[in-house]
Scaffold this motif. Structure first.
Motif, mmCIF file in Angstrom:
data_model
loop_
_atom_site.group_PDB
_atom_site.id
_atom_site.type_symbol
_atom_site.label_atom_id
_atom_site.label_comp_id
_atom_site.label_asym_id
_atom_site.label_seq_id
_atom_site.Cartn_x
_atom_site.Cartn_y
_atom_site.Cartn_z
ATOM 1 N N VAL A 38 0.853 -1.184 0.000
ATOM 2 C CA VAL A 38 0.000 0.000 0.000
ATOM 3 C C VAL A 38 0.887 1.231 0.000
ATOM 4 C CG1 VAL A 38 -1.788 1.269 1.225
ATOM 5 C CG2 VAL A 38 -1.791 -1.220 1.271
ATOM 6 N N ILE A 39 0.707 2.071 -1.006
ATOM 7 C CA ILE A 39 1.407 3.348 -1.070
ATOM 8 C C ILE A 39 0.346 4.431 -1.018
ATOM 9 C CG2 ILE A 39 2.852 4.857 -2.481
ATOM 10 C CD1 ILE A 39 3.273 1.460 -3.445
ATOM 11 N N ALA A 40 0.428 5.301 -0.011
ATOM 12 C CA ALA A 40 -0.569 6.354 0.159
ATOM 13 C C ALA A 40 0.110 7.712 0.096
ATOM 14 C CB ALA A 40 -1.297 6.193 1.485
ATOM 15 N N LYS A 41 -0.525 8.630 -0.628
ATOM 16 C CA LYS A 41 -0.073 10.019 -0.657
ATOM 17 C C LYS A 41 -1.214 10.835 -0.081
ATOM 18 C CE LYS A 41 3.023 9.289 -4.408
ATOM 19 N NZ LYS A 41 3.583 9.697 -5.652
ATOM 20 N N VAL A 42 -0.958 11.465 1.057
ATOM 21 C CA VAL A 42 -2.031 12.141 1.783
ATOM 22 C C VAL A 42 -1.594 13.562 2.131
ATOM 23 C CG1 VAL A 42 -1.296 11.245 4.021
ATOM 24 C CG2 VAL A 42 -3.652 11.890 3.709
ATOM 25 N N HIS A 43 -2.550 14.495 2.073
ATOM 26 C CA HIS A 43 -2.267 15.874 2.469
ATOM 27 C C HIS A 43 -3.514 16.496 3.075
ATOM 28 C CE1 HIS A 43 -4.037 16.457 -1.539
ATOM 29 N NE2 HIS A 43 -4.424 17.624 -1.074
ATOM 30 N N GLY A 44 -3.295 17.542 3.843
ATOM 31 C CA GLY A 44 -4.392 18.274 4.459
ATOM 32 C C GLY A 44 -4.830 17.662 5.771
ATOM 33 N N GLY A 45 -5.397 18.492 6.629
ATOM 34 C CA GLY A 45 -5.961 18.013 7.890
ATOM 35 C C GLY A 45 -4.913 17.560 8.886
ATOM 36 N N GLY A 46 -5.367 16.850 9.911
ATOM 37 C CA GLY A 46 -4.481 16.337 10.952
ATOM 38 C C GLY A 46 -4.306 14.841 10.814
ATOM 39 N N LEU A 47 -3.673 14.251 11.799
ATOM 40 C CA LEU A 47 -3.352 12.820 11.733
ATOM 41 C C LEU A 47 -4.604 11.945 11.747
ATOM 42 C CD1 LEU A 47 -0.238 12.606 14.069
ATOM 43 C CD2 LEU A 47 -0.327 12.795 11.584
ATOM 44 N N SER A 48 -5.588 12.308 12.545
ATOM 45 C CA SER A 48 -6.816 11.509 12.629
ATOM 46 C C SER A 48 -7.557 11.506 11.297
ATOM 47 C CB SER A 48 -7.715 12.063 13.733
ATOM 48 O OG SER A 48 -8.932 11.391 13.753
ATOM 49 N N GLY A 49 -7.717 12.671 10.705
ATOM 50 C CA GLY A 49 -8.388 12.776 9.415
ATOM 51 C C GLY A 49 -7.617 12.053 8.321
ATOM 52 N N GLN A 50 -6.291 12.146 8.370
ATOM 53 C CA GLN A 50 -5.469 11.477 7.371
ATOM 54 C C GLN A 50 -5.575 9.966 7.496
ATOM 55 O OE1 GLN A 50 -1.448 12.964 7.373
ATOM 56 N NE2 GLN A 50 -2.057 14.909 6.442
#
Length: 139
Positions: A72-84
């Motif tokens: 699994v490769i995830a690219k995530v941005h925005g929000g905080g750790l819980s939302g991510q």
């Protein structure tokens, strides 16, 4: 970069998007040994060794009983750790549905395919925040 195809071969890559609050995660599922990368880092480094977040992002793989079969490769941005973490979880669940449509029944029963619609309410004029008022002075 591998392209998304329906046949199952070495170049197969399944993609999906997950969202929560202001976080957006693009998730890529590839046949592999179960490695997890978030923004090029280990999940523990990115999410800060919070076991609830780490369990949250792995739950779709456990429910579909494919843990250790996909990288699994995830690219995530925005929000905080819980939302991510929630955004990544939804992205992984949606990607597993593209892998095999039979996964949809089990993932939906666990509530992993439902996008959480709760978001921050907008600030209103004449107020401090969305609902909080300025302090009232009688005299």
């Amino acid at each position: 970069m591998a392209r998304t195809v329906t046949k199952h071969d070495k170049n197969t890559q399944f993609t999906a998007t997950g969202r929560r609050k202001t976080s957006i995660a693009r998730v890529f599922l590839r046949p592999g040994k179960g490695n997890f990368l978030i923004n090029g880092k280990e999940p523990g480094k990115h999410l800060g060794e919070v076991t609830s977040f780490l369990n949250l992002i792995k739950k779709p793989l456990q429910v579909a009983q494919v843990e250790g079969k996909y990288d699994v490769i995830a690219k995530v941005h925005g929000g905080g750790l819980s939302g991510q973490a929630d955004a990544i979880r939804l992205g992984v669940a949606r990607a597993l549905v593209t892998v095999n449509a039979a996964n949809k029944v089990t993932l939906k029963a666990e509530g992993l395919l439902t996008r959480d619609p709760r978001d921050k309410e907008r600030k209103k004029y004449g107020r401090k925040r969305a609902r909080k008022r300025f302090q009232f002075s009688k005299r």
